[in-house]
Design an enzyme around this catalytic site. Structure first.
Site, PDB file in Angstrom:
ATOM      1  CG  LEU A  20      -1.943  -1.044   1.476  1.00 16.74           C
ATOM      2  CD1 LEU A  20      -2.648  -1.056   2.809  1.00 16.74           C
ATOM      3  CD2 LEU A  20      -2.775  -1.447   0.316  1.00 16.74           C
ATOM      4  CG  ASP A  21       0.125   4.574  -2.708  1.00 20.21           C
ATOM      5  OD1 ASP A  21       1.121   3.649  -3.281  1.00 20.21           O
ATOM      6  OD2 ASP A  21      -0.806   4.971  -3.275  1.00 20.21           O
ATOM      7  NE  ARG A  22       5.308   9.067   4.694  1.00 17.65           N
ATOM      8  CZ  ARG A  22       6.575   9.112   5.171  1.00 17.65           C
ATOM      9  NH1 ARG A  22       7.268   8.832   4.363  1.00 17.65           N
ATOM     10  NH2 ARG A  22       6.812   9.674   6.249  1.00 17.65           N
ATOM     11  CB  THR A  70      -3.108   3.738   1.163  1.00 17.87           C
ATOM     12  OG1 THR A  70      -3.130   4.412   0.351  1.00 17.87           O
ATOM     13  CG2 THR A  70      -4.354   2.643   1.182  1.00 17.87           C
TER      14      THR A  70
END
Length: 319
Positions: free
Chosen positions: A135-137, A139
């Site tokens: 996941l993105d930082r 998210t």
């Protein structure tokens, strides 16, 4: 970290080689090679065995996955760790925002990998970090970690083959349609190594399905809460697609820089369903909304006295 597995050979496997049996159990070539290197990695009826040995009905096959190494360049450091599920093969956490998955130049010891390494370091258990869904930082939500080489190999392959069912929840501007499908190719923005755009000429195929869960007003601005499923996994796919149809994510300073309702993009990996890599059990794991999202939805729905029942909302959906 050591994982031991035992199989009692059934009639349908009588006369097969150990190598063939392991292949049917989804042992990859790389895993079998490691077993060959491991002392007593494969034993048949209590005696070391090679992969070409023939098995018979009633045989007991023992497998020992032994890893004594630690992940290189991952410093164990205590961090936020919200465990949703754990057994001998997998760890599933609800990743907080402002937390990268892996260390990088500017994020040396503040990542999920650091926190999980610390968790096992405290147990004196050697551990190699294997994250299955990244996941993105900023998210939040369900993040699956493999605890051994075999579970990591099986889940990584299934992830690539889209055999893990995932549902995301996003907070977006405006009132969306009740449901819809976005089929727009995504490519890299010319002047950025991070930002993506809709690119109908050179972009890669990207398909997102969404359904609206809630709609409310915050300070006169309409907000929709949508559930999303992806057919593809392009970088920033949900963020780019929702922006493209006029409903950018709240707090997404990359694609919606003037929205400050949240201090980061309003995106949450809410639910994941998959077959357990070792037991075959069908797993359904949901992650509660993070506090910032929970506060916003309670404010919008005037339900400050009760939590938002996200899991049942998602389970009621018929995709």
């Amino acid at each position: 970290m050591t994982r031991r597995l035992q199989y009692k050979i059934q009639k349908q496997h009588n006369g097969k080689s150990i190598g063939m049996f392991l292949k049917e159990k989804e042992y990859s070539r790389a895993v079998v090679i490691e077993l060959k290197k491991t002392q007593a990695g494969i034993k048949r009826n209590g005696t070391w065995a090679g992969v070409n040995e023939i098995i018979k009905t009633g045989d007991i096959l023992e497998i020992c996955l032994a890893e004594q190494a630690y992940s290189e360049n991952i410093v164990p450091k205590k961090g936020r760790l919200n465990i949703l599920y754990e057994d001998e093969d997998i760890l599933v956490v609800n990743k907080p925002y402002d937390t990268p998955i892996h260390p990088s130049v500017n994020n040396y010891d503040n990542t999920l990998a650091n926190a999980i390494s610390y968790y096992y370091h405290q147990q004196n258990r050697p551990y190699i970090f294997r994250c299955i869904n990244r996941l993105d930082r900023d998210t939040t939500g369900v993040t699956i970690i493999a605890k051994n080489l075999l579970s990591g190999s099986i889940l990584s392959r299934r992830m690539k083959e889209h055999h893990l069912s995932r549902i995301y929840v996003a907070f977006v501007e405006g009132i969306t349609e009740e449901e819809g499908t976005i089929d727009l190719p995504i490519g890299r923005m010319e002047d950025s190594i991070i930002k993506r755009k809709i690119d109908k000429k050179e972009g890669k195929s990207a398909v997102t399905h969404y359904r609206r869960l809630e709609v409310f007003q915050i300070e006169g601005q309409a907000v929709s809460v949508v559930a999303l499923q992806l057919e593809t996994g392009r970088t920033h796919q949900i963020r780019v697609h929702m922006s493209a149809i006029g409903h950018p994510l709240l707090g997404d300073f990359l694609y919606n820089e003037n929205n400050y309702m949240l201090t980061r993009q309003g995106l949450h990996a809410a639910y994941c369903a998959f077959y357990h890599p070792i037991t075959g059990e069908y797993m359904k794991i949901a992650a509660p909304l993070s506090q910032d999202m929970e506060r916003l939805i309670q404010q919008g729905l005037n339900r400050s006295h009760e939590g938002y029942d996200l899991e049942n909302k998602l389970l009621a959906l018929k995709w």
